[in-house]
Design a protein around this motif. Structure first.
Motif, PDB file in Angstrom:
ATOM      1  N   TYR A   1       0.890  -1.138  -0.016  1.00 40.64           N
ATOM      2  CA  TYR A   1      -0.032  -0.099  -0.223  1.00 40.64           C
ATOM      3  C   TYR A   1       0.849   1.169   0.103  1.00 40.64           C
ATOM      4  O   TYR A   1       0.637   2.199  -0.667  1.00 40.64           O
ATOM      5  CB  TYR A   1      -0.949   0.075   1.209  1.00 40.64           C
ATOM      6  CG  TYR A   1      -2.110  -1.253   1.066  1.00 40.64           C
ATOM      7  CD1 TYR A   1      -2.372  -1.810   0.050  1.00 40.64           C
ATOM      8  CD2 TYR A   1      -2.439  -1.706   2.353  1.00 40.64           C
ATOM      9  CE1 TYR A   1      -3.457  -2.745  -0.112  1.00 40.64           C
ATOM     10  CE2 TYR A   1      -3.339  -2.750   2.119  1.00 40.64           C
ATOM     11  CZ  TYR A   1      -3.910  -3.167   1.186  1.00 40.64           C
ATOM     12  OH  TYR A   1      -4.372  -4.129   1.165  1.00 40.64           O
ATOM     13  N   HIS A   2       1.944   1.172   0.945  1.00 39.38           N
ATOM     14  CA  HIS A   2       2.756   2.317   0.863  1.00 39.38           C
ATOM     15  C   HIS A   2       3.552   2.707  -0.533  1.00 39.38           C
ATOM     16  O   HIS A   2       3.686   3.668  -0.801  1.00 39.38           O
ATOM     17  CB  HIS A   2       3.727   2.241   1.819  1.00 39.38           C
ATOM     18  CG  HIS A   2       3.372   2.384   3.211  1.00 39.38           C
ATOM     19  ND1 HIS A   2       4.047   2.294   4.131  1.00 39.38           N
ATOM     20  CD2 HIS A   2       2.431   3.056   3.669  1.00 39.38           C
ATOM     21  CE1 HIS A   2       3.347   2.710   5.353  1.00 39.38           C
ATOM     22  NE2 HIS A   2       2.335   2.979   5.015  1.00 39.38           N
ATOM     23  N   ARG A   3       3.823   1.718  -1.209  1.00 39.24           N
ATOM     24  CA  ARG A   3       4.450   1.667  -2.538  1.00 39.24           C
ATOM     25  C   ARG A   3       3.554   2.159  -3.602  1.00 39.24           C
ATOM     26  O   ARG A   3       3.759   3.237  -4.316  1.00 39.24           O
ATOM     27  CB  ARG A   3       4.842   0.250  -3.023  1.00 39.24           C
ATOM     28  CG  ARG A   3       6.345  -0.167  -2.379  1.00 39.24           C
ATOM     29  CD  ARG A   3       6.800  -1.381  -3.147  1.00 39.24           C
ATOM     30  NE  ARG A   3       7.950  -2.013  -2.298  1.00 39.24           N
ATOM     31  CZ  ARG A   3       7.742  -3.303  -1.591  1.00 39.24           C
ATOM     32  NH1 ARG A   3       6.764  -3.819  -1.780  1.00 39.24           N
ATOM     33  NH2 ARG A   3       8.834  -3.644  -1.275  1.00 39.24           N
ATOM     34  N   LYS A   4       2.148   1.858  -3.316  1.00 40.20           N
ATOM     35  CA  LYS A   4       1.225   2.371  -4.307  1.00 40.20           C
ATOM     36  C   LYS A   4       1.018   3.908  -4.178  1.00 40.20           C
ATOM     37  O   LYS A   4       0.826   4.644  -5.081  1.00 40.20           O
ATOM     38  CB  LYS A   4      -0.151   1.534  -4.221  1.00 40.20           C
ATOM     39  CG  LYS A   4      -0.140   0.336  -4.683  1.00 40.20           C
ATOM     40  CD  LYS A   4      -1.640  -0.337  -4.749  1.00 40.20           C
ATOM     41  CE  LYS A   4      -1.852  -1.539  -5.546  1.00 40.20           C
ATOM     42  NZ  LYS A   4      -3.219  -1.969  -5.428  1.00 40.20           N
ATOM     43  N   ILE A   5       1.014   4.171  -2.924  1.00 41.81           N
ATOM     44  CA  ILE A   5       0.706   5.730  -2.500  1.00 41.81           C
ATOM     45  C   ILE A   5       2.134   6.488  -3.130  1.00 41.81           C
ATOM     46  O   ILE A   5       2.158   7.419  -3.654  1.00 41.81           O
ATOM     47  CB  ILE A   5       0.648   5.879  -0.958  1.00 41.81           C
ATOM     48  CG1 ILE A   5      -0.644   5.373  -0.531  1.00 41.81           C
ATOM     49  CG2 ILE A   5       0.569   7.538  -0.675  1.00 41.81           C
ATOM     50  CD1 ILE A   5      -0.898   5.218   0.738  1.00 41.81           C
ATOM     51  N   ASP A   6       3.083   6.109  -2.954  1.00 37.83           N
ATOM     52  CA  ASP A   6       4.613   6.546  -3.572  1.00 37.83           C
ATOM     53  C   ASP A   6       4.423   6.536  -4.999  1.00 37.83           C
ATOM     54  O   ASP A   6       4.823   7.411  -5.631  1.00 37.83           O
ATOM     55  CB  ASP A   6       5.598   5.800  -3.075  1.00 37.83           C
ATOM     56  CG  ASP A   6       6.346   6.177  -1.610  1.00 37.83           C
ATOM     57  OD1 ASP A   6       6.116   7.265  -1.363  1.00 37.83           O
ATOM     58  OD2 ASP A   6       6.793   5.337  -1.136  1.00 37.83           O
ATOM     59  N   GLU A   7       3.741   5.608  -5.652  1.00 34.50           N
ATOM     60  CA  GLU A   7       3.839   5.774  -7.189  1.00 34.50           C
ATOM     61  C   GLU A   7       2.720   6.573  -7.537  1.00 34.50           C
ATOM     62  O   GLU A   7       2.556   6.976  -8.683  1.00 34.50           O
ATOM     63  CB  GLU A   7       3.688   4.490  -7.799  1.00 34.50           C
ATOM     64  CG  GLU A   7       4.658   3.292  -7.362  1.00 34.50           C
ATOM     65  CD  GLU A   7       4.144   1.747  -7.519  1.00 34.50           C
ATOM     66  OE1 GLU A   7       2.931   1.758  -7.893  1.00 34.50           O
ATOM     67  OE2 GLU A   7       4.970   1.201  -7.391  1.00 34.50           O
ATOM     68  N   SER A   8       1.606   7.114  -6.780  1.00 40.28           N
ATOM     69  CA  SER A   8       0.701   8.041  -7.173  1.00 40.28           C
ATOM     70  C   SER A   8       1.181   9.350  -7.438  1.00 40.28           C
ATOM     71  O   SER A   8       2.183   9.847  -7.380  1.00 40.28           O
ATOM     72  CB  SER A   8      -0.262   8.057  -6.103  1.00 40.28           C
ATOM     73  OG  SER A   8       0.114   8.987  -4.939  1.00 40.28           O
ATOM     74  N   LEU A   9       0.353  10.341  -8.205  1.00 39.21           N
ATOM     75  CA  LEU A   9       0.514  11.450  -8.621  1.00 39.21           C
ATOM     76  C   LEU A   9       0.357  12.574  -7.458  1.00 39.21           C
ATOM     77  O   LEU A   9       0.618  13.740  -7.558  1.00 39.21           O
ATOM     78  CB  LEU A   9      -0.196  11.948  -9.755  1.00 39.21           C
ATOM     79  CG  LEU A   9       0.046  11.202 -10.955  1.00 39.21           C
ATOM     80  CD1 LEU A   9      -0.729  11.402 -12.107  1.00 39.21           C
ATOM     81  CD2 LEU A   9       1.600  11.246 -11.240  1.00 39.21           C
ATOM     82  N   LEU A  10       0.134  12.177  -6.114  1.00 38.97           N
ATOM     83  CA  LEU A  10      -0.261  13.061  -5.052  1.00 38.97           C
ATOM     84  C   LEU A  10       1.100  13.796  -4.773  1.00 38.97           C
ATOM     85  O   LEU A  10       2.181  13.317  -4.854  1.00 38.97           O
ATOM     86  CB  LEU A  10      -0.625  12.251  -3.893  1.00 38.97           C
ATOM     87  CG  LEU A  10      -1.806  11.593  -3.519  1.00 38.97           C
ATOM     88  CD1 LEU A  10      -2.192  10.788  -2.481  1.00 38.97           C
ATOM     89  CD2 LEU A  10      -3.206  12.680  -3.820  1.00 38.97           C
TER      90      LEU A  10
END
Length: 265
Positions: A31-40
């Motif tokens: 989940y942390h990796r997915k958040i890191d990969e986001s455009l946020l």
């Protein structure tokens, strides 16, 4: 802890230290990796990663929950459970409002002292330091805060209390320097059920604006037991929580240290 949470904000996150024994690492890392990969924006990424950490205990109660959208806003997360699309709105209940500002200032001072110690010799000072302060500690202005930062720094360097620091104990950590407040749990430190009900009322008002594509929308109210502003020992007038009316399909109160969960609806 393996170097999975490699970003500075996660390396310095005390929640990871506190929950290391109980952390559902594989999904949390993903989940942390997915958040890191986001455009946020980085600030939003940090907020989202902190929020999903608060839900670690929730994942133990609902091991089949799979989070699908980690970057949405209304609700905070969208998950899948038993072929249902579940919206999860997360909110923290603050038990000691007067301590919230104090805790924020303390954390800023801790971070500055951590930086000083790590710049000098990370290997020598790494560990988790729990500090107790004299009751008359002041940090109303920058000069007082800087003086307190030096007291914290010198206390750890000399391995004995200095200045505003009354007591200190150290716990092992093999990578970083963490400084936190020594919190003595008051056996009569109640969390008033009215605070939980007020939060539910506020969230009820926002319910019509949440994503309507979900099958159900759950409200998860968290007491962050790692925070001196949120901790409690028991919920006062717990029976009042059963009287709640809300459009949310399910409502839970969760404390994130031992993972105790109360089903409100």
């Amino acid at each position: 802890m393996k170097k999975t949470f490699s970003d500075e904000d996660l390396i310095k996150n005390l929640s990871l230290y506190y929950m290391n024994r109980h952390l559902k690492k594989k999904p949390m890392e993903k989940y942390h990796r997915k958040i890191d990969e986001s455009l946020l924006h980085d600030r939003e990424k940090y907020r989202k990663k902190s929020e999903i950490l608060l839900l670690n205990s929730f994942m133990h109660h609902f091991p089949d929950v799979k989070f699908e959208d980690l970057t949405c806003e209304s609700p905070d997360f969208i998950a899948k459970l038993n072929d249902k699309k579940i919206g999860i709105e997360l909110t923290e209940v603050i038990n000691h409002l007067e301590m919230k500002k104090v805790e924020s200032t303390l954390n800023k001072m801790f971070r500055q002292a951590e930086i000083l110690l790590e710049q000098e010799d990370t290997a020598k000072y790494r560990g988790v330091y729990f500090l107790e302060f004299y009751p008359n500690i002041k940090f109303d202005n920058i000069e007082q805060q800087e003086e307190n930062i030096l007291s914290i720094y010198r206390s750890i360097k000399k391995n004995k209390p200095v200045g505003c620091v009354k007591g200190m104990r150290k716990s092992f950590h093999r990578r970083n320097v963490f400084i936190t407040h020594e919190y003595s749990m008051n056996l009569f430190d109640e969390l008033c059920s009215e605070k939980i009900l007020e939060l539910i009322d506020k969230k009820n008002e926002k319910f019509p604006y949440y994503d309507t594509s979900v099958d159900e929308c759950w409200l998860v109210i968290v007491s962050d037991m790692n925070s001196i502003a949120s901790r409690y020992t028991f919920i006062q007038d717990r029976e009042h929580l059963q009287e709640v009316e809300s459009p949310f399909h399910k409502i839970f109160h969760l404390e994130n240290l031992c993972g105790n969960i109360t089903s409100i609806k």
